[in-house]
Design an enzyme around this catalytic site. Structure first.
Site, PDB file in Angstrom:
ATOM      1  N   ASN A   9       0.901  -1.150   0.183  1.00  0.00           N
ATOM      2  CA  ASN A   9      -0.099   0.260  -0.059  1.00  0.00           C
ATOM      3  C   ASN A   9       0.672   1.117  -0.597  1.00  0.00           C
ATOM      4  O   ASN A   9       1.636   1.671   0.828  1.00  0.00           O
ATOM      5  CB  ASN A   9      -1.032   0.184   1.494  1.00  0.00           C
ATOM      6  N   TRP A  10       0.856   2.188  -1.003  1.00  0.00           N
ATOM      7  CA  TRP A  10       2.197   2.742  -1.547  1.00  0.00           C
ATOM      8  C   TRP A  10       1.346   3.708  -0.549  1.00  0.00           C
ATOM      9  O   TRP A  10       2.543   5.265  -0.294  1.00  0.00           O
ATOM     10  CB  TRP A  10       2.385   3.268  -2.782  1.00  0.00           C
ATOM     11  N   LYS A  11       0.533   4.187  -0.287  1.00  0.00           N
ATOM     12  CA  LYS A  11       0.228   5.237   0.698  1.00  0.00           C
ATOM     13  C   LYS A  11      -0.194   6.783   0.001  1.00  0.00           C
ATOM     14  O   LYS A  11      -0.369   6.345  -1.757  1.00  0.00           O
ATOM     15  CB  LYS A  11       0.157   5.397   2.167  1.00  0.00           C
ATOM     16  N   HIS A  94      -9.063   1.525   4.834  1.00  0.00           N
ATOM     17  CA  HIS A  94      -8.517   1.175   5.621  1.00  0.00           C
ATOM     18  C   HIS A  94      -8.300   2.715   6.534  1.00  0.00           C
ATOM     19  O   HIS A  94      -8.964   3.424   6.343  1.00  0.00           O
ATOM     20  CB  HIS A  94      -7.227   1.636   4.431  1.00  0.00           C
ATOM     21  N   GLU A  96      -7.433   4.845   7.887  1.00  0.00           N
ATOM     22  CA  GLU A  96      -6.373   5.839   7.784  1.00  0.00           C
ATOM     23  C   GLU A  96      -7.721   7.143   6.903  1.00  0.00           C
ATOM     24  O   GLU A  96      -8.110   7.938   6.917  1.00  0.00           O
ATOM     25  CB  GLU A  96      -5.278   6.303   6.469  1.00  0.00           C
ATOM     26  N   GLU A 166      -5.333  -4.962   9.847  1.00  0.00           N
ATOM     27  CA  GLU A 166      -4.536  -3.966  10.594  1.00  0.00           C
ATOM     28  C   GLU A 166      -4.701  -3.229  11.896  1.00  0.00           C
ATOM     29  O   GLU A 166      -5.610  -2.485  11.900  1.00  0.00           O
ATOM     30  CB  GLU A 166      -4.323  -2.977  10.036  1.00  0.00           C
ATOM     31  N   GLY A 172       2.796   1.867  10.658  1.00  0.00           N
ATOM     32  CA  GLY A 172       3.691   3.101  10.701  1.00  0.00           C
ATOM     33  C   GLY A 172       4.320   3.138  12.270  1.00  0.00           C
ATOM     34  O   GLY A 172       4.924   4.555  11.957  1.00  0.00           O
ATOM     35  N   SER A 212       3.056  -2.473   9.881  1.00  0.00           N
ATOM     36  CA  SER A 212       4.676  -2.256  10.555  1.00  0.00           C
ATOM     37  C   SER A 212       5.340  -3.721   9.647  1.00  0.00           C
ATOM     38  O   SER A 212       6.386  -3.779  10.366  1.00  0.00           O
ATOM     39  CB  SER A 212       5.534  -2.171  11.805  1.00  0.00           C
TER      40      SER A 212
HETATM   41  P1  13P Z   1       2.936  -0.224   7.621  1.00  0.00           P
HETATM   42  O1  13P Z   1       3.309  -0.993   7.250  1.00  0.00           O
HETATM   43  O2  13P Z   1       3.946   0.933   7.242  1.00  0.00           O
HETATM   44  O3  13P Z   1       2.646  -0.424   9.034  1.00  0.00           O
HETATM   45  O4  13P Z   1       1.820   0.616   6.825  1.00  0.00           O
HETATM   46  C1  13P Z   1       0.663  -0.650   7.627  1.00  0.00           C
HETATM   47  C2  13P Z   1      -0.769  -0.020   5.711  1.00  0.00           C
HETATM   48  O5  13P Z   1      -0.930   0.589   7.051  1.00  0.00           O
HETATM   49  C3  13P Z   1      -1.379  -0.665   4.921  1.00  0.00           C
HETATM   50  O6  13P Z   1      -2.508  -1.082   4.285  1.00  0.00           O
END
Ligand code: 13P
Length: 248
Positions: A9-11, A94, A96, A166, A172, A212
């Site tokens: 997931n590149w966000k 997600h 976020e 998640e 993160g 993570s």
């Molecule tokens: P990280 O791997 O940076 O913790 O992010 C996880 C995530 O939100 C994947 O969708």
């Protein structure tokens, strides 16, 4: 036997030209016979990413999608814009998006139904906050998220879905859930799907862990009976992603 699926997931990272450069770098590293590899990229990177991944084992996913077909929804992306561009997967719900863009279990459900209608595979996210974990309501919370996300989804559709567990406190933060914590919740998710649809669907659906994930933590996590791969944020933008895909 379920096939593993590892998705990045590149966000909100990578311009179109950076996306192509990253794909060129990662292409040889993510080759795998037995893992499905997905890069979920920002909307503007989709077209160049699909082009750059032609002839490889990499599938392209979107990070979000709207639940209407088309119309006056400024800034949103419709499902057939994604399919027409060559997208096969879409991350939905997600944490976020839930936190910053007011997504709810109900809107996630609408998006899940719409994704299936268009032949897109949803990667449906769920996860608890630290407070919820400390209060001992993790499983209740996740079951609620799952039950609403799957409202009116058929057993055939559900069998093809991907769920990403998640824990919000692990995203993160570098604070990966312990293998036991991750497996406990992924097993509870599978149990919930079994209650909704029966054993065959529960055995078919793929459940990822996210939060993570690193090259170091992936092997043990992905070896758990109910963890079928990962949804990877930060580490998907680096060479480490190759090691995560080839975790064995
Ligand atoms: P990280 O791997 O940076 O913790 O992010 C996880 C995530 O939100 C994947 O969708």
């Amino acid at each position: 036997m379920r096939r593993k699926i590892v998705a990045g997931n590149w966000k909100m990272n990578m311009t179109p030209s950076q996306a192509v450069a990253l794909i060129e770098e990662l292409k040889p590293l993510v080759v795998s016979e037995d893992v499905d590899v997905v890069f979920c990229v920002p909307a503007i990177d989709i077209i160049p990413a699909v082009e750059a991944c032609k002839g490889t084992n990499i599938h392209i996913g979107a990070e979000n999608m709207y639940f209407e077909e088309k119309g006056a929804f400024t800034g949103e992306i419709a499902p057939d814009m994604l399919t027409d561009a060559g997208v096969e997967y879409v991350i939905l719900g997600h944490s976020e998006r839930r936190e910053y863009f007011a997504e709810t279990n109900e809107t996630v459900n609408k998006k899940v139904l719409k994704a299936f209608e268009h032949g897109l595979t949803p990667i449906i996210c769920c996860g608890e906050s630290l407070t919820q974990r400390e209060q001992g309501i993790t499983i209740d919370w996740i079951r609620q998220q799952i039950k609403i996300a799957f409202l009116n989804v058929t057993a055939d559709q559900a069998a093809k879905a991907v769920i990403a567990y998640e824990p919000i406190w692990a995203i993160g933060t570098g604070k990966v859930a312990t293998t036991e914590q991750a497996e406990e919740v992924c097993a509870a998710i599978r149990q919930c799907i079994k209650e909704l649809y029966g054993s065959d669907t529960a055995e078919a659906i793929r459940i990822q862990y996210g939060g993570s994930v690193s090259a170091a933590s992936a092997p043990e996590l992905f070896a758990q009976p109910d963890i079928d791969g990962g949804l990877v944020g930060g580490a998907s933008l680096k060479k480490d992603f190759g090691a995560i895909v080839n975790y064995k």
